[in-house]
Structure formats: structure tokens, C-alpha cells
Design a protein around this motif. Structure first.
Motif, PDB file in Angstrom:
ATOM      1  N   PRO A  50     -10.969  15.244  26.484  1.00  5.72           N
ATOM      2  CA  PRO A  50     -11.351  15.542  25.100  1.00  5.72           C
ATOM      3  C   PRO A  50     -11.196  14.359  24.154  1.00  5.72           C
ATOM      4  O   PRO A  50     -12.062  14.126  23.301  1.00  5.72           O
ATOM      5  N   ALA A  51     -10.108  13.603  24.265  1.00  4.15           N
ATOM      6  CA  ALA A  51      -9.899  12.471  23.371  1.00  4.15           C
ATOM      7  C   ALA A  51     -10.989  11.423  23.541  1.00  4.15           C
ATOM      8  O   ALA A  51     -11.531  10.894  22.561  1.00  4.15           O
ATOM      9  N   ASP A  52     -11.352  11.112  24.802  1.00  5.59           N
ATOM     10  CA  ASP A  52     -12.413  10.139  25.054  1.00  5.59           C
ATOM     11  C   ASP A  52     -13.762  10.655  24.558  1.00  5.59           C
ATOM     12  O   ASP A  52     -14.583   9.886  24.048  1.00  5.59           O
ATOM     13  N   LEU A  53     -13.973  11.951  24.739  1.00  2.15           N
ATOM     14  CA  LEU A  53     -15.233  12.535  24.289  1.00  2.15           C
ATOM     15  C   LEU A  53     -15.392  12.392  22.771  1.00  2.15           C
ATOM     16  O   LEU A  53     -16.426  11.942  22.281  1.00  2.15           O
ATOM     17  N   ILE A  54     -14.344  12.747  22.019  1.00  2.00           N
ATOM     18  CA  ILE A  54     -14.424  12.639  20.560  1.00  2.00           C
ATOM     19  C   ILE A  54     -14.599  11.183  20.146  1.00  2.00           C
ATOM     20  O   ILE A  54     -15.430  10.861  19.280  1.00  2.00           O
ATOM     21  N   ALA A  55     -13.831  10.287  20.769  1.00  3.19           N
ATOM     22  CA  ALA A  55     -13.911   8.872  20.410  1.00  3.19           C
ATOM     23  C   ALA A  55     -15.266   8.265  20.742  1.00  3.19           C
ATOM     24  O   ALA A  55     -15.667   7.262  20.141  1.00  3.19           O
ATOM     25  N   SER A  56     -15.978   8.877  21.684  1.00  2.00           N
ATOM     26  CA  SER A  56     -17.286   8.350  22.090  1.00  2.00           C
ATOM     27  C   SER A  56     -18.429   8.830  21.205  1.00  2.00           C
ATOM     28  O   SER A  56     -19.567   8.370  21.368  1.00  2.00           O
ATOM     29  N   LEU A  57     -18.158   9.744  20.277  1.00  6.31           N
ATOM     30  CA  LEU A  57     -19.245  10.301  19.460  1.00  6.31           C
ATOM     31  C   LEU A  57     -20.078   9.239  18.739  1.00  6.31           C
ATOM     32  O   LEU A  57     -21.308   9.360  18.675  1.00  6.31           O
ATOM     33  N   PRO A  58     -19.473   8.192  18.160  1.00  2.00           N
ATOM     34  CA  PRO A  58     -20.324   7.201  17.498  1.00  2.00           C
ATOM     35  C   PRO A  58     -21.332   6.556  18.439  1.00  2.00           C
ATOM     36  O   PRO A  58     -22.439   6.199  18.025  1.00  2.00           O
ATOM     37  N   TYR A  59     -20.965   6.425  19.710  1.00  2.00           N
ATOM     38  CA  TYR A  59     -21.850   5.782  20.675  1.00  2.00           C
ATOM     39  C   TYR A  59     -22.855   6.765  21.257  1.00  2.00           C
ATOM     40  O   TYR A  59     -23.896   6.365  21.777  1.00  2.00           O
ATOM     41  N   LEU A  60     -22.561   8.034  21.175  1.00  4.63           N
ATOM     42  CA  LEU A  60     -23.529   9.044  21.583  1.00  4.63           C
ATOM     43  C   LEU A  60     -24.571   9.286  20.490  1.00  4.63           C
ATOM     44  O   LEU A  60     -25.751   9.483  20.775  1.00  4.63           O
ATOM     45  N   LEU A  61     -24.134   9.275  19.236  1.00  4.23           N
ATOM     46  CA  LEU A  61     -25.017   9.602  18.123  1.00  4.23           C
ATOM     47  C   LEU A  61     -25.700   8.384  17.521  1.00  4.23           C
ATOM     48  O   LEU A  61     -26.759   8.500  16.915  1.00  4.23           O
ATOM     49  N   GLY A  62     -25.050   7.220  17.628  1.00  5.27           N
ATOM     50  CA  GLY A  62     -25.582   6.019  16.996  1.00  5.27           C
ATOM     51  C   GLY A  62     -24.932   5.720  15.659  1.00  5.27           C
ATOM     52  O   GLY A  62     -25.205   4.693  15.047  1.00  5.27           O
TER      53      GLY A  62
END
Length: 367
Positions: free
Chosen positions: A17-29
Motif C-alpha cells: 500500500p505505501a508503494d502504491l500511494i507513493a507511486s500515484l504521481p507516476y501513474l497519473l502524471g
């Protein structure tokens, strides 16, 4: 506002979960703020499918928002959703926006979809707390978003992450409103500059290809945006159907130096052309970004195209495909590779110079 981002590159499975949340900027742009982010899980496994971002609604509209967003995951490709709520402050009872999380879970159940995770964080920043809505013991602090596996993958692929959605939207704004007004007047009053006495349709097409190749070469040489005459000629060139076919073909295959270069040329023209002619450049930008997996930019560009020309059928088609999270692979048929090859649209590198765009892109052109 909703943003959907069909994945266009190979992405690591995000089970932490922590990695998923932290990755949001790279998923969304871009870095989401005060947002609801829904990530669809494709069947089989946990591959990310459709992603939606929406502003957090007021309490009285939470059920309505859930009813508007969840049905978009009700298809054979998805078996569930992870929901991430960004914003607000936790209290002694747990994370905020608990009624919204409950509405999402109820709506998912009505559509026979599973809620894999219901997550919250006040902001997507290193050291920010995060927690789960279901399990009070499921919590922690976020890692640095720049140090995630997904950050490395998307950076290597040439993606750019913006601090906010507003910063991303700003790259599509006209460079000079005064220049846009001048060119709109010229396009309305002047005859088509590519046509002339005795010119055949083949001659006009050749002239259009010449204009487009010249635009690419100006970009490669760093000569800046087109002047008024160049912009007017390009506006007419982009309207020709064979040129449209060839320009769309420059998006395939994605993740090449030419694809990145084309994306930057289209972005420049979006900022330099008035409506309705701007719709063509915005269409090419949207399609190229969609093929490369830059979903936020793709959505904004396609909306720009439809705004510039509400009757543009191809732009409407692609915007609909983007809205429902269509896999980009299913849209490659729009790219007529034979037309691009026949027209010789891709300009060769200048003698003695390295192929442009071979390095990593630092960001969209702004000037």
C-alpha cells in the motif's frame, strides 16, 4: 474532474500500500491533491487497468460520485478496485472521509466488484502518514515517491511528472494570445496558402508534407515556435486527411525518439494555432500521449481538441475511448503506417548530428 490513465508501459505489480500511494504521481502524471483515485485491477492478477481521479466531493454528493465512477469498472476486464483518498486529517476514529469510503464499497458490491484496498493519506509526500479504512493496524508512512520502482520505470521511459494537475494543464495554454488572435484573423480572411493556380491535389499534399517536415526540423534545431505565416500554412496542412493519417502513425510504435519528438512538436502547435485548426494538433498530441501511456496529458489534449472543434469525430472517438480506459493496443488501428512511409513524413537527422530525442526527455517545451 476525472483523469483516466490506461497503462502504456510495463509497470511493476503494486501490492504494497505505501508503494502504491507513493507511486500515484507516476501513474497519473501529476501529484494528486484533495483527490479520490480509483485504480482498477485487471483480470487475471493485479495488473492495473483503468485509473480515475476526481476531486473530493462534498458530503452530500459522495453517493452520487460513487454511482458515477464505479460503473466504469463494470466490465469483463476488471475484477476490483483499489481506492486512494488524498486529503484531510485523521482523528481518534481513524482516517477522514469514511462515509465516502463506505459509499464506494457499497457501490462496488452492487456491481459485483471487490474493494482490494481502501487507503488514505493527507498528501503524497515522503514521510506522510497513510492508513487503511478497514484495518486500523494497516498503516505507516510513505517512502519518497522519487525512489519507487515505478518512478524509475516511468522516468526511464521519458515521462514527466508535474507538481499538480494545474501545472500540467498550463502546458497546453497558448504561448501568446496576441499571436493566436492574429493567426485566427489571417486564417479567416486569407485564401488557403497551400493552394494556387494550376496546383493539383498532389501538389497541395506535397506542399503540406514540406511544411510539416520543416516544423520538425525547426524543432530539432531549437529555432522556437513558428511565425505567423508558418503557423497559417501548418494549420491548413494539418487539415488534410492523408496528413492526419501520417501524423497519427508517428505515434506507433510508442517510446521511440521520434514518438517523443512528435509529441513535443504537436504540443508546440497546440499552443500556437487558433481553433478550430488547433483541434488537429491536439488530436495528434492526445493520441501520441495515449499510446505512450501518458493518460493525464492525453485526456487534456483530447478535451482541448473537442473544445477547439466540437464536431471533430476522430477527437470525439478518442476521447470516448480514453474515458472508458480502452487499452491503447486496441487503438493502434488508427495509425496508418503505410501513409506515413509513402509520404516520407519522418525527417532524417541532419548530417553530422546525433539523432534528436535519443536521450531522456526533460519536459514538454514551454516557449
Amino acid at each position: 474532474m476525472t483523469t483516466s490513465t490506461p497503462p502504456g508501459i510495463s509497470r511493476a505489480t503494486l501490492s504494497n500500500p505505501a508503494d502504491l500511494i507513493a507511486s500515484l504521481p507516476y501513474l497519473l502524471g501529476f501529484r494528486p491533491e484533495e483527490s479520490l483515485v480509483l485504480l482498477g485491477h485487471r483480470v487475471p492478477g493485479t495488473t492495473i487497468g483503468l485509473m480515475l481521479r476526481a476531486d473530493l466531493p462534498p458530503r452530500e454528493l459522495q453517493a452520487q460520485q460513487a454511482e458515477a465512477l464505479i460503473p466504469r469498472f463494470d466490465d469483463p476486464e476488471h475484477n476490483g478496485v483499489t481506492a486512494v483518498i488524498v486529503g484531510g486529517s485523521a482523528d481518534e476514529h481513524g482516517p477522514p472521509h469514511r462515509t465516502l469510503a463506505a459509499e464506494l464499497e457499497r457501490c462496488l458490491a452492487r456491481h459485483n466488484l471487490r474493494l482490494f484496498h481502501g487507503l488514505w493519506t493527507p498528501e503524497v509526500e515522503r514521510g506522510a502518514p497513510w492508513s487503511c479504512y478497514r484495518d486500523p493496524d494497516c498503516c505507516g508512512v510513505l517512502p519518497d515517491p522519487r525512489e519507487t520502482v515505478l518512478a524509475a520505470a516511468t522516468t526511464e521511459a521519458g515521462f514527466v511528472v508535474f507538481r499538480s494537475r494545474e501545472e500540467l494543464a498550463a502546458v497546453l495554454e497558448p504561448r501568446s494570445p496576441e499571436a493566436i488572435a492574429r493567426r485566427a484573423a489571417l486564417l479567416e480572411s486569407a485564401p488557403e496558402p497551400l493552394c494556387g493556380p494550376g496546383r493539383s491535389a498532389s501538389d497541395v499534399l506535397d506542399a503540406a508534407v514540406t511544411e510539416l517536415r520543416a516544423a520538425f526540423l525547426r524543432h530539432r534545431r531549437g529555432e522556437g515556435p513558428p511565425d505567423d505565416d508558418q503557423a497559417v500554412r501548418l494549420a491548413h496542412a494539418l487539415m488534410l486527411t492523408p496528413i492526419r493519417d501520417a501524423c497519427l502513425a508517428l505515434a506507433v510504435p510508442p517510446h521511440t525518439s521520434l514518438t517523443r519528438e512528435a509529441e513535443e512538436v504537436w504540443l508546440t502547435l497546440v499552443r500556437e494555432l487558433p481553433p478550430p485548426h488547433r483541434a488537429e494538433a491536439a488530436l495528434y498530441l492526445g493520441y501520441t500521449a495515449l499510446m505512450r501511456g501518458e493518460g493525464a496529458l492525453a485526456g487534456m489534449a483530447l478535451a482541448n481538441a473537442v473544445e477547439a472543434d466540437p464536431e471533430h469525430l476522430v477527437a470525439q472517438l478518442l476521447q470516448t475511448a480514453w474515458n472508458i480506459g480502452t487499452d491503447p493496443v486496441k487503438l493502434t488501428g488508427l495509425a496508418d503506417l503505410s501513409t506515413a512511409a509513402d509520404l516520407g513524413l519522418s525527417p532524417p537527422p541532419e548530417p553530422g548530428k546525433e539523432e534528436p530525442g535519443a536521450g531522456r526527455r526533460s519536459g514538454p517545451p514551454r516557449g
